[in-house]
Design a protein around this motif. Structure first.
Motif, PDB file in Angstrom:
ATOM      1  N   SER A 229      26.507  41.002  33.954  1.00 38.13           N
ATOM      2  CA  SER A 229      27.082  39.723  34.354  1.00 38.13           C
ATOM      3  C   SER A 229      28.492  39.596  33.784  1.00 38.13           C
ATOM      4  CB  SER A 229      26.209  38.573  33.855  1.00 38.13           C
ATOM      5  OG  SER A 229      26.805  37.325  34.143  1.00 38.13           O
ATOM      6  N   TYR A 230      29.467  39.338  34.656  1.00 40.66           N
ATOM      7  CA  TYR A 230      30.857  39.193  34.243  1.00 40.66           C
ATOM      8  C   TYR A 230      31.263  37.721  34.258  1.00 40.66           C
ATOM      9  CZ  TYR A 230      31.694  44.245  34.634  1.00 40.66           C
ATOM     10  OH  TYR A 230      31.664  45.597  34.458  1.00 40.66           O
ATOM     11  N   PRO A 231      32.184  37.315  33.388  1.00 39.80           N
ATOM     12  CA  PRO A 231      32.669  35.933  33.425  1.00 39.80           C
ATOM     13  C   PRO A 231      33.423  35.659  34.719  1.00 39.80           C
ATOM     14  CG  PRO A 231      34.000  37.258  31.915  1.00 39.80           C
ATOM     15  CD  PRO A 231      32.832  38.107  32.320  1.00 39.80           C
ATOM     16  N   LYS A 232      33.389  34.414  35.170  1.00 36.86           N
ATOM     17  CA  LYS A 232      34.050  34.027  36.417  1.00 36.86           C
ATOM     18  C   LYS A 232      35.521  33.728  36.162  1.00 36.86           C
ATOM     19  CE  LYS A 232      30.054  34.242  38.444  1.00 36.86           C
ATOM     20  NZ  LYS A 232      29.723  35.394  39.316  1.00 36.86           N
ATOM     21  N   THR A 233      36.239  34.746  35.728  1.00 36.20           N
ATOM     22  CA  THR A 233      37.670  34.636  35.455  1.00 36.20           C
ATOM     23  C   THR A 233      38.406  35.736  36.201  1.00 36.20           C
ATOM     24  OG1 THR A 233      37.504  36.080  33.506  1.00 36.20           O
ATOM     25  CG2 THR A 233      37.234  33.695  33.148  1.00 36.20           C
ATOM     26  N   GLY A 234      39.716  35.603  36.304  1.00 33.16           N
ATOM     27  CA  GLY A 234      40.492  36.636  36.977  1.00 33.16           C
ATOM     28  C   GLY A 234      40.356  37.984  36.310  1.00 33.16           C
ATOM     29  N   GLU A 278      38.568  34.527  26.979  1.00 37.48           N
ATOM     30  CA  GLU A 278      38.524  35.186  28.287  1.00 37.48           C
ATOM     31  C   GLU A 278      38.628  36.696  28.134  1.00 37.48           C
ATOM     32  OE1 GLU A 278      41.340  35.599  32.276  1.00 37.48           O
ATOM     33  OE2 GLU A 278      41.373  33.724  31.135  1.00 37.48           O
ATOM     34  N   LEU A 279      39.525  37.145  27.268  1.00 34.63           N
ATOM     35  CA  LEU A 279      39.709  38.581  27.038  1.00 34.63           C
ATOM     36  C   LEU A 279      38.438  39.195  26.458  1.00 34.63           C
ATOM     37  CD1 LEU A 279      41.872  40.927  26.950  1.00 34.63           C
ATOM     38  CD2 LEU A 279      42.194  40.297  24.544  1.00 34.63           C
ATOM     39  N   ASN A 280      37.896  38.581  25.439  1.00 33.46           N
ATOM     40  CA  ASN A 280      36.694  39.076  24.775  1.00 33.46           C
ATOM     41  C   ASN A 280      35.528  39.197  25.750  1.00 33.46           C
ATOM     42  OD1 ASN A 280      34.959  39.296  22.043  1.00 33.46           O
ATOM     43  ND2 ASN A 280      33.925  37.859  23.407  1.00 33.46           N
ATOM     44  N   ASP A 281      35.283  38.127  26.507  1.00 37.82           N
ATOM     45  CA  ASP A 281      34.106  38.104  27.383  1.00 37.82           C
ATOM     46  C   ASP A 281      34.225  39.123  28.511  1.00 37.82           C
ATOM     47  OD1 ASP A 281      33.352  36.071  25.713  1.00 37.82           O
ATOM     48  OD2 ASP A 281      33.565  34.468  27.203  1.00 37.82           O
ATOM     49  N   ALA A 282      35.429  39.252  29.083  1.00 34.99           N
ATOM     50  CA  ALA A 282      35.621  40.200  30.183  1.00 34.99           C
ATOM     51  C   ALA A 282      35.473  41.643  29.697  1.00 34.99           C
ATOM     52  CB  ALA A 282      36.992  39.989  30.821  1.00 34.99           C
TER      53      ALA A 282
END
Length: 388
Positions: A229-234, A278-282
């Motif tokens: 599962s990936y975060p819903k970010t660019g 955002e960086l960490n989660d992606a």
């Protein structure tokens, strides 16, 4: 063709749907890279990330003296290690390092640093000296020599405009914003006729590369799915695409993407918290995807920014600075911390002094992971010991 014209011209091919001249539809796709080879993945943090609040010298009293408004307290930082610690948003960076899969290279920069975003990014992307101007990117030059035949997807850039790093004499790279919309018009649809002007030969080659590369990308995506599962970010979406292309055996040498928003002159604490989360989660999703697929040893992820920030805060943020850490994930790196802790007692007019030249990191990546003689593309710096 100068850099600005190159970016604006080739960027017109990346919006998702390309209108091609008739003569280009006859070309098919080709693949010359071998399955299972090493690849490099780059994440460029645009705006100048504040390295001192990313990998933090929490045990140095000067850190708190210089940063009275934005310093992170000893109770906030995580994963302390020999006087350094991670920003709390980077909890999974700490996990990756504890797993032995993340190396931090401290105090990376270059002599006579430039504080202009545009120029410093250009220096990093071309591997030039600060007073040298090159029209080709360091990865573009590498691909020119590495690809024995024209290979349109030897490098893949996820963005809306091309990246100078990948510019070479041949268009061995492709820029994609959204693979779901990246397709070629059929013969029955409207086409654009290119001029017979010989100066547009390079444009024809780019258009040809897009035609060939689109099929290769769609084929690779059809053979892979996301198991994480990936975060819903660019950035999350871009790394998910990259993971799928790697798993689908696109066999690109280089993947490139970026994250914006690091120019934190004001409201830095909140902005950096959001960006680093955002960086960490992606990245952690990407990392877990590759580990599940048993591909992490073949993929080396490199995270960098065009410069760090000033040591002293300006009240609510920091201004443009110089040296900062680089992060290397995967690729069987040694999972260590390379370099001394930032020396806040010995500054250059308020800035950190760099200890590792970024071109030394490039040289090490090319030699150790790509089995390539980096001197052939004009890099003469010494290697970084202990990275791999």
């Amino acid at each position: 063709m100068n850099r600005r014209n190159f970016l604006s011209l080739t960027g017109t091919f990346t919006a998702g749907t390309l209108l091609l001249p008739d003569f280009l539809h006859a070309f098919g796709s080709q693949s010359t890279l071998v399955i299972g080879e090493q690849c490099l993945v780059f994440i460029q943090l645009n705006g100048g990330n504040d390295g001192l609040n990313t990998f933090i010298p929490y045990d140095d009293p000067l850190y708190y003296e210089y940063r009275t408004k934005i310093a992170l307290s000893k109770n906030e930082v995580i994963s302390t290690n020999k006087g350094m610690a991670f920003h709390p948003a980077l909890k999974d960076f700490a996990t990756m390092q504890q797993n032995g899969d993340l190396t931090i290279i401290q105090n990376v920069g270059y002599p006579e640093p430039n504080r202009s975003h545009f120029r410093s990014q250009e220096i990093w992307q071309t591997a030039s000296a600060s007073n040298e101007y090159l029209s080709s990117g360091w990865l573009g030059r590498y691909l020119d020599l590495q690809c024995k035949e024209h290979q349109p997807t030897a490098g893949v850039n996820f963005d809306s405009i091309d990246n100078l790093s990948l510019k070479g004499n041949e268009p061995n790279s492709i820029t994609v914003k959204d693979p779901n919309r990246f397709k070629i018009k059929s013969d029955k649809e409207e086409t654009v006729k290119l001029s017979d002007n010989p100066q547009l030969d390079f444009v024809r080659k780019i258009a040809n590369s897009v035609s060939e590369g689109s099929d290769d990308i769609q084929n690779a995506l059809s053979k892979s799915t996301s198991e994480t599962s990936y975060p819903k970010t660019g950035l999350g979406k871009n790394l998910e695409w990259i993971a799928r292309l790697i798993k689908g055996n696109l066999n690109s040498k280089v993947y490139y993407t970026s994250q914006n928003g690091y120019d934190t002159h004001d409201n830095q604490v909140n902005i950096q918290q959001r960006n680093l989360t955002e960086l960490n989660d992606a990245i952690y999703s990407f990392y877990n995807e590759l580990k599940k697929a048993q591909l992490l040893q073949n993929v080396t992820l490199v995270v960098f920014s065009e410069f760090g920030r000033r040591v002293k805060d300006n009240g609510n943020g920091t201004d443009h600075g110089t040296a900062a850490p680089m992060f290397i994930i995967g690729g069987n790196n040694k999972g260590t911390i390379i370099g001394k802790n930032p020396n806040l007692a010995n500054l250059d007019n308020g800035d950190l002094k760099h200890e590792v030249d970024f071109r030394s990191v490039y040289a090490t990546l090319l030699q150790s992971k790509m089995n390539f003689d980096y001197t052939k593309i004009g890099i003469s710096n010494t290697l970084v010991n202990g990275l791999f």
